[in-house]
Design a protein around this motif. Structure first.
Motif, PDB file in Angstrom:
ATOM      1  N   TYR A   1       1.080  -1.045  -0.084  1.00 22.81           N
ATOM      2  CA  TYR A   1       0.021   0.581  -0.110  1.00 22.81           C
ATOM      3  C   TYR A   1       1.003   1.433   0.043  1.00 22.81           C
ATOM      4  CZ  TYR A   1      -4.023  -3.008   1.434  1.00 22.81           C
ATOM      5  OH  TYR A   1      -5.234  -4.369   1.078  1.00 22.81           O
ATOM      6  N   CYS A   2       0.554   1.818  -0.733  1.00 26.86           N
ATOM      7  CA  CYS A   2       0.919   3.376  -0.566  1.00 26.86           C
ATOM      8  C   CYS A   2      -0.204   4.282   0.272  1.00 26.86           C
ATOM      9  CB  CYS A   2       1.048   4.188  -2.405  1.00 26.86           C
ATOM     10  SG  CYS A   2       1.852   5.924  -2.134  1.00 26.86           S
ATOM     11  N   ALA A   3       0.893   4.514   0.872  1.00 26.88           N
ATOM     12  CA  ALA A   3       0.297   5.732   2.189  1.00 26.88           C
ATOM     13  C   ALA A   3       0.866   7.623   2.460  1.00 26.88           C
ATOM     14  CB  ALA A   3       0.354   5.188   3.250  1.00 26.88           C
ATOM     15  N   ALA A   4      -0.335   8.365   2.818  1.00 25.72           N
ATOM     16  CA  ALA A   4       0.172   9.459   3.151  1.00 25.72           C
ATOM     17  C   ALA A   4      -0.287  10.416   4.340  1.00 25.72           C
ATOM     18  CB  ALA A   4       0.283   9.933   1.747  1.00 25.72           C
ATOM     19  N   THR A   5      -0.113  11.232   4.477  1.00 25.58           N
ATOM     20  CA  THR A   5      -0.362  11.387   6.247  1.00 25.58           C
ATOM     21  C   THR A   5       0.139  13.698   5.863  1.00 25.58           C
ATOM     22  OG1 THR A   5      -0.271  10.565   7.568  1.00 25.58           O
ATOM     23  CG2 THR A   5      -0.478  12.775   8.691  1.00 25.58           C
ATOM     24  N   GLU A   6      -1.017  14.337   5.703  1.00 19.88           N
ATOM     25  CA  GLU A   6      -0.683  15.660   5.840  1.00 19.88           C
ATOM     26  C   GLU A   6       0.182  15.991   7.366  1.00 19.88           C
ATOM     27  OE1 GLU A   6      -3.783  17.391   3.255  1.00 19.88           O
ATOM     28  OE2 GLU A   6      -2.225  18.385   2.773  1.00 19.88           O
ATOM     29  N   SER A   7       0.839  17.555   8.185  1.00 20.01           N
ATOM     30  CA  SER A   7       1.171  18.254   7.783  1.00 20.01           C
ATOM     31  C   SER A   7       1.666  16.719   9.764  1.00 20.01           C
ATOM     32  CB  SER A   7       0.266  18.771   8.549  1.00 20.01           C
ATOM     33  OG  SER A   7      -0.337  19.808   7.782  1.00 20.01           O
ATOM     34  N   PRO A   8       2.866  16.140   9.594  1.00 19.03           N
ATOM     35  CA  PRO A   8       3.600  14.530   9.656  1.00 19.03           C
ATOM     36  C   PRO A   8       3.715  15.544  11.271  1.00 19.03           C
ATOM     37  CG  PRO A   8       4.627  15.135   8.305  1.00 19.03           C
ATOM     38  CD  PRO A   8       3.401  16.069   7.824  1.00 19.03           C
ATOM     39  N   GLY A   9       4.245  16.465  11.253  1.00 15.00           N
ATOM     40  CA  GLY A   9       5.336  16.866  12.197  1.00 15.00           C
ATOM     41  C   GLY A   9       6.566  15.847  12.083  1.00 15.00           C
ATOM     42  N   ASP A  10       6.753  15.498  13.537  1.00 13.43           N
ATOM     43  CA  ASP A  10       7.782  15.124  14.246  1.00 13.43           C
ATOM     44  C   ASP A  10       7.163  13.661  14.002  1.00 13.43           C
ATOM     45  OD1 ASP A  10       8.835  17.478  16.196  1.00 13.43           O
ATOM     46  OD2 ASP A  10       9.349  16.755  13.894  1.00 13.43           O
ATOM     47  N   ASN A  11       6.363  12.795  13.718  1.00 18.34           N
ATOM     48  CA  ASN A  11       6.242  11.701  13.241  1.00 18.34           C
ATOM     49  C   ASN A  11       6.224  10.864  12.552  1.00 18.34           C
ATOM     50  OD1 ASN A  11       4.226  12.268  16.218  1.00 18.34           O
ATOM     51  ND2 ASN A  11       2.618  13.137  15.309  1.00 18.34           N
ATOM     52  N   VAL A  12       7.121  10.984  11.776  1.00 15.65           N
ATOM     53  CA  VAL A  12       7.420  10.569  10.370  1.00 15.65           C
ATOM     54  C   VAL A  12       7.829   9.610  10.798  1.00 15.65           C
ATOM     55  CG1 VAL A  12       9.153   9.989   8.181  1.00 15.65           C
ATOM     56  CG2 VAL A  12       7.789  12.649   8.736  1.00 15.65           C
ATOM     57  N   TYR A  13       8.860   9.049  11.378  1.00 15.94           N
ATOM     58  CA  TYR A  13       9.234   7.487  12.566  1.00 15.94           C
ATOM     59  C   TYR A  13       8.163   6.867  12.613  1.00 15.94           C
ATOM     60  CZ  TYR A  13      12.156   4.233  14.260  1.00 15.94           C
ATOM     61  OH  TYR A  13      12.885   3.086  15.244  1.00 15.94           O
ATOM     62  N   ALA A  14       7.249   7.345  13.388  1.00 17.60           N
ATOM     63  CA  ALA A  14       6.586   6.662  14.155  1.00 17.60           C
ATOM     64  C   ALA A  14       5.577   6.058  12.844  1.00 17.60           C
ATOM     65  CB  ALA A  14       6.076   7.747  14.897  1.00 17.60           C
ATOM     66  N   LEU A  15       4.720   6.822  12.002  1.00 18.20           N
ATOM     67  CA  LEU A  15       4.191   6.001  10.637  1.00 18.20           C
ATOM     68  C   LEU A  15       4.871   5.549  10.126  1.00 18.20           C
ATOM     69  CD1 LEU A  15       3.420  10.241   9.125  1.00 18.20           C
ATOM     70  CD2 LEU A  15       1.601   8.443   9.992  1.00 18.20           C
ATOM     71  N   LEU A  16       5.948   5.177   9.857  1.00 21.14           N
ATOM     72  CA  LEU A  16       6.632   4.072   9.269  1.00 21.14           C
ATOM     73  C   LEU A  16       6.457   2.652  10.185  1.00 21.14           C
ATOM     74  CD1 LEU A  16       8.670   2.963   7.327  1.00 21.14           C
ATOM     75  CD2 LEU A  16      10.707   3.420   9.087  1.00 21.14           C
ATOM     76  N   HIS A  17       6.365   2.855  11.176  1.00 20.13           N
ATOM     77  CA  HIS A  17       6.488   1.933  12.854  1.00 20.13           C
ATOM     78  C   HIS A  17       5.245   1.050  12.443  1.00 20.13           C
ATOM     79  CE1 HIS A  17      11.123   0.804  12.927  1.00 20.13           C
ATOM     80  NE2 HIS A  17      10.879   2.160  12.706  1.00 20.13           N
ATOM     81  N   ILE A  18       4.834   2.155  12.294  1.00 18.93           N
ATOM     82  CA  ILE A  18       2.973   1.389  12.703  1.00 18.93           C
ATOM     83  C   ILE A  18       1.826   2.362  11.445  1.00 18.93           C
ATOM     84  CG2 ILE A  18       0.523   2.243  14.303  1.00 18.93           C
ATOM     85  CD1 ILE A  18       2.758   3.381  16.438  1.00 18.93           C
ATOM     86  N   PRO A  19       1.846   1.616  10.505  1.00 14.85           N
ATOM     87  CA  PRO A  19       0.735   1.464   9.681  1.00 14.85           C
ATOM     88  C   PRO A  19      -0.170   2.455   9.757  1.00 14.85           C
ATOM     89  CG  PRO A  19       1.989  -0.232   9.138  1.00 14.85           C
ATOM     90  CD  PRO A  19       2.526  -0.031  10.806  1.00 14.85           C
ATOM     91  N   MET A  20      -1.133   1.961  11.256  1.00 14.35           N
ATOM     92  CA  MET A  20      -2.023   1.837  11.238  1.00 14.35           C
ATOM     93  C   MET A  20      -2.272   3.899  11.592  1.00 14.35           C
ATOM     94  SD  MET A  20      -3.340   0.853  14.588  1.00 14.35           S
ATOM     95  CE  MET A  20      -4.770   1.501  14.712  1.00 14.35           C
ATOM     96  N   LEU A  21      -1.019   4.293  11.185  1.00 14.08           N
ATOM     97  CA  LEU A  21      -1.482   6.139  11.933  1.00 14.08           C
ATOM     98  C   LEU A  21      -1.704   6.881  10.310  1.00 14.08           C
ATOM     99  CD1 LEU A  21       1.308   6.552  14.750  1.00 14.08           C
ATOM    100  CD2 LEU A  21      -1.428   6.366  15.257  1.00 14.08           C
TER     101      LEU A  21
END
Length: 129
Positions: free
Chosen positions: A95-115
């Motif tokens: 899956y391709c996934a995206a989040t706008e205005s991720p702030g400091d949470n990019v590392y979390a996005l990688l490791h917790i896909p549900m985010l």
């Protein structure tokens, strides 16, 4: 509304390569993160790689170990994932996934896909003889 559409999946033999692409549109600014995660047949999800559009920094799952490379094709406006030396255990829906205005949470996005806020419909990758 952010829209993501994956392409490039398919059947490949062990040791082979595939290149996935994600056509992304609808971002309201350049402040976003975009990446890939995969879902195994047993439904477990695992982060693959992502890019923070703000600073261009790339993040990879620890297990990638240089086999996969994430990149942006600015001319085509796609997010690509080059996958080399594929193994049967790489079989999954990607899956391709995206989040706008991720702030400091990019590392979390990688490791917790549900985010991730947005995701595409996915593309099947099957590695088998």
């Amino acid at each position: 509304q952010v829209q993501l559409m994956e392409s490039g999946g398919g059947l490949v033999q062990p040791g082979g390569s595939l290149r996935l692409s994600c056509a992304a549109s609808g971002f309201t600014s350049d402040d976003y993160a975009i990446g890939w995660f995969r879902q195994f047949p047993g439904k477990e999800r695992e982060g693959v790689a992502c890019i923070n559009k703000n600073d261009g920094r790339k993040y990879y799952g620890d297990w990638v170990k240089g086999r996969f490379t994430i990149s942006r094709d600015n001319a085509k406006k796609t997010l690509d994932l080059q996958m080399n030396n594929l193994k049967p255990e790489d079989t999954a829906i990607y899956y391709c996934a995206a989040t706008e205005s991720p702030g400091d949470n990019v590392y979390a996005l990688l490791h917790i896909p549900m985010l991730w806020d947005y995701r595409g419909q996915g593309t099947q990758v099957t590695v088998s003889t």
